[in-house]
Design an enzyme around this catalytic site. Sequence first.
Site, PDB file in Angstrom:
ATOM      1  N   CYS A 127       3.396  -4.589   6.959  1.00 47.45           N
ATOM      2  CA  CYS A 127       3.222  -4.171   5.384  1.00 47.45           C
ATOM      3  C   CYS A 127       4.260  -3.672   4.453  1.00 47.45           C
ATOM      4  O   CYS A 127       5.346  -3.515   4.968  1.00 47.45           O
ATOM      5  CB  CYS A 127       1.959  -3.306   5.318  1.00 47.45           C
ATOM      6  SG  CYS A 127       0.615  -4.097   5.570  1.00 47.45           S
ATOM      7  N   HIS A 183       0.832  -1.141  -0.034  1.00 45.69           N
ATOM      8  CA  HIS A 183      -0.093  -0.053   0.002  1.00 45.69           C
ATOM      9  C   HIS A 183       0.898   1.155  -0.007  1.00 45.69           C
ATOM     10  O   HIS A 183       2.007   1.249   0.408  1.00 45.69           O
ATOM     11  CB  HIS A 183      -0.822   0.004   1.110  1.00 45.69           C
ATOM     12  CG  HIS A 183      -0.448   0.132   2.406  1.00 45.69           C
ATOM     13  ND1 HIS A 183       0.190   1.364   3.013  1.00 45.69           N
ATOM     14  CD2 HIS A 183       0.029  -0.822   3.437  1.00 45.69           C
ATOM     15  CE1 HIS A 183       0.674   1.082   4.460  1.00 45.69           C
ATOM     16  NE2 HIS A 183       0.767  -0.319   4.509  1.00 45.69           N
TER      17      HIS A 183
END
Length: 438
Positions: A114, A101
């Site tokens: 992440c 992301h």
Amino acid sequence: MLRRLAFGLGLMSATMLSHPAFAELAHTLQIVVSKNNQSMTVYDGAKVVSTTRVSTGKAGHSTPSGIFSILEKRRYHESNIYSNAPMPFMQRLTWSGIALHEGHVPNYPASHGCIRLPSGYAKTLFGMTERGFHVIVSDAPVAPAPIVHANLFLPLKPLPSEPLMSDIELRPTVKRQTSEAYEVAMADHTTDPTLTGSIEPQDTTPLKMLIKRRELRETVSDVQAMLNDLGFDAGAPDGLIGTKTQAAIAGFKRWKSLPAGSALTEDFLSALYRSSGKQEPPAAQLLVRRNFAPLFEAPIGLKNPEIPLGTHFFTASNVDRGSERADWHVLTLPNLLTTKERQRMNISLHASASSASDALDRLDIPDDLRERIATLLADGSSLTITDEGLGPETGKGTDFITLTRSEAKVAEARPAVEKPKKVRQKPRRVYRNGIGLY
């Protein structure tokens, strides 16, 4: 070359988001992330399409290494773990919370697990990928390389789609008893595809294949099926030793005058396979998924099972049924096994893992299974070969997710340590844009 150049230019521009123009690329491109280098590279085969900086998980929140694929895409998403932290252009890799992301990308690991991407790059990449796009995460940099091997699947040439019988005049082989006209029944090839001999796949979605060592579940399924064939009611072959299966095993042991006790002894398995007219249990299993759901699985042979297979990821591109050819590339990921894991899988404690080519050499894939896969092979199909099983991240709505580690987690040899000194904590860094908190 032209499409590769266009894709690279698209990644450099945060405003170029023509996804349909690049949809065909999503099947064959793959993303490779290096945690050591804090970098991401997009490959088309063995050729670099684009690179960027990334920020992976910090200490205590390490990004897992392994073979993943994009499970879900959301243009805007908020973390349900970390105070609704914004995660623009989120592309999920695991249902447990790991994703690509947009976020703050310093020159060091800083996320909660992440993989953060620069804003312009995240937006453009989001518009050019689709679910099922392969993502490989490794510590040291790895890159796909071409490979040719007889055990890699190749597509089959389509058979003619014309009816099996031509329109020539029919000549009966028996003497006619009447001079009147009569009808000859012919199958309609438009409604019965089996009569045309066509082997074109109905679904060109890429196959996701995994070859691993067989585990208890597969052995129990075999046992249940063989006991049922021999007249013992073991229940449905579900790989679970329930009441019916236990009773059937006990009945077989009484029939063969085998001692009672532990269910799946070597003597019991050998006697059962002999009674069923089969060889000893196969050592490996091939599992196939498509569209994030199981398609089928089957046992295969494995030579020298005491040697580790290693972890190798193969991808197919330029699948051409007319010429029965396909291009394959391979990535090999470090994946160390602990002593306990080697003992559980009956692997030699000191044997080194096979190379990708050697691992393929050791596989014995039945011809009927090979042909079935050949009829379904499509661009972007992949094959993972690994010693370990499905792992905790593979489940409903996923491809095969293979977790790896370059350093074995061996606790038994850890030396005693002194009580750590209290270290002054650095003040927590806060980003004004609120992005990248995950």
